[in-house]
Structure formats: C-alpha cells, structure tokens
Design a protein around this motif. Structure first.
Motif, PDB file in Angstrom:
ATOM      1  N   LEU A  15      -3.275  -1.596  -0.669  1.00  0.00           N
ATOM      2  CA  LEU A  15      -3.182  -0.323   0.053  1.00  0.00           C
ATOM      3  C   LEU A  15      -4.171  -0.269   1.206  1.00  0.00           C
ATOM      4  N   LEU A  16      -5.404  -0.620   0.951  1.00  0.00           N
ATOM      5  CA  LEU A  16      -6.435  -0.523   1.981  1.00  0.00           C
ATOM      6  C   LEU A  16      -6.164  -1.468   3.145  1.00  0.00           C
ATOM      7  N   VAL A  17      -5.676  -2.663   2.852  1.00  0.00           N
ATOM      8  CA  VAL A  17      -5.404  -3.628   3.921  1.00  0.00           C
ATOM      9  C   VAL A  17      -4.150  -3.240   4.699  1.00  0.00           C
ATOM     10  N   LEU A  18      -3.081  -2.876   3.996  1.00  0.00           N
ATOM     11  CA  LEU A  18      -1.841  -2.532   4.691  1.00  0.00           C
ATOM     12  C   LEU A  18      -1.980  -1.264   5.524  1.00  0.00           C
ATOM     13  N   GLU A  50      -1.690   2.005 -10.897  1.00  0.00           N
ATOM     14  CA  GLU A  50      -0.375   2.644 -10.786  1.00  0.00           C
ATOM     15  C   GLU A  50      -0.293   3.638  -9.623  1.00  0.00           C
ATOM     16  N   PRO A  51      -1.270   4.553  -9.460  1.00  0.00           N
ATOM     17  CA  PRO A  51      -1.210   5.397  -8.266  1.00  0.00           C
ATOM     18  C   PRO A  51      -1.363   4.604  -6.971  1.00  0.00           C
ATOM     19  N   ALA A  52      -2.107   3.509  -7.012  1.00  0.00           N
ATOM     20  CA  ALA A  52      -2.219   2.674  -5.807  1.00  0.00           C
ATOM     21  C   ALA A  52      -0.872   2.070  -5.439  1.00  0.00           C
ATOM     22  N   VAL A  53      -0.091   1.642  -6.436  1.00  0.00           N
ATOM     23  CA  VAL A  53       1.261   1.136  -6.176  1.00  0.00           C
ATOM     24  C   VAL A  53       2.113   2.226  -5.534  1.00  0.00           C
ATOM     25  N   ALA A  54       2.015   3.459  -6.064  1.00  0.00           N
ATOM     26  CA  ALA A  54       2.786   4.572  -5.494  1.00  0.00           C
ATOM     27  C   ALA A  54       2.382   4.833  -4.049  1.00  0.00           C
ATOM     28  N   ALA A  55       1.099   4.698  -3.744  1.00  0.00           N
ATOM     29  CA  ALA A  55       0.632   4.919  -2.379  1.00  0.00           C
ATOM     30  C   ALA A  55       1.096   3.797  -1.444  1.00  0.00           C
ATOM     31  N   VAL A  56       1.116   2.561  -1.938  1.00  0.00           N
ATOM     32  CA  VAL A  56       1.650   1.456  -1.141  1.00  0.00           C
ATOM     33  C   VAL A  56       3.129   1.682  -0.863  1.00  0.00           C
ATOM     34  N   GLU A  57       3.853   2.121  -1.890  1.00  0.00           N
ATOM     35  CA  GLU A  57       5.277   2.415  -1.717  1.00  0.00           C
ATOM     36  C   GLU A  57       5.485   3.465  -0.631  1.00  0.00           C
TER      37      GLU A  57
END
Length: 259
Positions: free
Chosen positions: A222-225, A145-152
């Motif tokens: 997140l890491l790739v983008l 969930e925090p990873a989704v927020a960071a991608v956003e």
C-alpha cells in the motif's frame, strides 16, 4: 468488507489520525505530500469526508452542489480532533441511512455509488494516516486484511474507466500493448494483475506470470503503490522482472492532486 465495515474502519482510522494531529504544528510539512502542510492534510481529510457525507446522505446523482459545499477545517489545531472525529461519525450515519443500491454519483464510471464511496473513504483514511505519520515521525501500522482492502481501493480507483477518461496524462502514460504487473500480498489474501491496454488498464484478481511481480506485506504494498514510501525504503518487498515498468507505474500513482 461491506459498507458498514468500511465505515466502522473509517471512524477508527480517522480517530487515530485525529489523536495524532491534535494540537500539533499547523505548518509542519508533510513529506509524502510535498506541497502540503499538516493543516492542509487535516483540511483535506475532514472536508472530503463531509462532501461525501453530503453526496450520500442527500442521495445526489450530480456532484456540483457537494463540491461547492466544501467546508474548510479549523485554523486552530486544538480543534482538529473534534472536527475530524465529528466528520467521520457523520459519514457513518449518512451511509447507515442508505442501501448499497441507492443512486449516488461517483467518478468511477461504473455507477458503483454507495459501495464505491464507502471503500474510497476507507482508502483515503488509511493513506492519509500514513501522511500524518510521516509528518509527525509516528510509526505507521496497518493490519494485513485492511491493508489489502486499501490496496484494492487504490488499484481499482486508478484503473477505473472514469479515472482514465478524466486524467488524460495518466491515460497517455499507461497506454500499452498488454504489459502486465502483478502485485501479491504475502500476509493476507490479495493478488492483482494490472494489464496495460491501448484504451484502458485492466485489473484482474489472479495469480499468474507477469512482466514484473511485486510481492510482500500488504501494508508495504500500500505505501509503495500510493507513493507514501519509496521502493528503495521497502526492503520487505520482493521485485522480479521489468523494474522500469514498475517505476513507470509508481510514477503515475498520483490520483490525489498534489498528493
């Protein structure tokens, strides 16, 4: 996540980072930011947090004084932990003193102010903790969930009107005629469709067909983008469609100077 939750997470992420770098080699290279040493990384994280604290805490609607007030990090690595944790705590206090509609300058062009900066500090902390992990050989983990927020945060910042207008190199590279990229987190609720138009990149939250689709765990996305992990070293991601379009996108995911 709301502003309070973002700042709580900023403190948690920064405290973890601070523990990792405490007393470590200042000149250790940061592989994910080739021009940076560990000292540069610490300086960047702590100084940016302090500048944002000034912007928000003093309700600035113009950024020059905050930028001029850049506070460099300590040269002694044994002082890094306290400097980083103090900075994150001060940021949390500054955000607690304002409301989401308090006028504060931000570079997005959307007048997002306080909410923009709360999420931006969170995204910064997540990505730069990955930089520290790469520099120190430490395993990087981030819950879905925090990873989704960071991608956003990453995608929304990259596709903002302000970024397009202030980075002509990005704008020139990203101009298109409707080409689409779909990013899909498989372990949490997170989907994004980026569409390249002539005058902007449009970001939508939808599940649809696209010219290229990238799906997998949110932390890997997140890491790739954010260019913290090459796609070839992300075996949990599935790519379908126009790989050249994805390569072009990732090539220009460099909104942090020298990052």
């Amino acid at each position: 996540m709301n502003t309070s939750a973002y700042l709580k997470a900023v403190v948690e992420q920064t405290n973890t980072l601070a523990g990792w770098v405490d007393g470590r080699d200042a000149i250790a290279p940061v592989p994910t930011c080739p021009k940076w040493t560990l000292a540069d990384l610490v300086d960047h994280v702590g100084s940016v947090q302090r500048m944002v604290t000034m912007l928000v805490g003093e309700r600035m609607t113009e950024p020059s004084r905050a930028y001029a007030g850049y506070v460099p990090g300590p040269t002694d690595p044994t002082q890094w932990r306290a400097w980083l944790t103090d900075g994150a705590a001060e940021a949390e206090q500054a955000f607690a003193s304002v409301s989401d509609d308090t006028p504060v300058w931000d570079p997005s062009g959307a007048g997002a102010g306080v909410p923009f900066w709360s999420r931006r500090l969170f995204g910064e902390a997540c990505v730069h903790r990955a930089d520290a992990a790469a520099a120190l050989g430490t395993r990087y983990e981030l819950e879905p969930e925090p990873a989704v927020a960071a991608v956003e945060d990453w995608l929304d910042t990259m596709t903002s009107r302000g970024y397009w207008e202030n980075r002509p190199d990005f704008a020139d590279a990203m101009r298109g005629s409707g080409q689409t990229l779909h990013f899909h987190a498989t372990d949490a609720s997170g989907e994004w469709l980026a569409r390249r138009e002539a005058d902007r990149v449009v970001l939508e939250h939808t599940h649809t067909e696209a010219d290229v689709v990238v799906s997998g765990p949110a932390s890997e996305l997140l890491l790739v983008l954010s260019r913290r992990r090459p796609l070839r070293k992300a075996p949990t991601l599935n790519v379908q469609g126009d790989r050249a379009l994805l390569d072009l996108w990732i090539e220009h995911m460099d909104w942090v100077t020298d990052g």
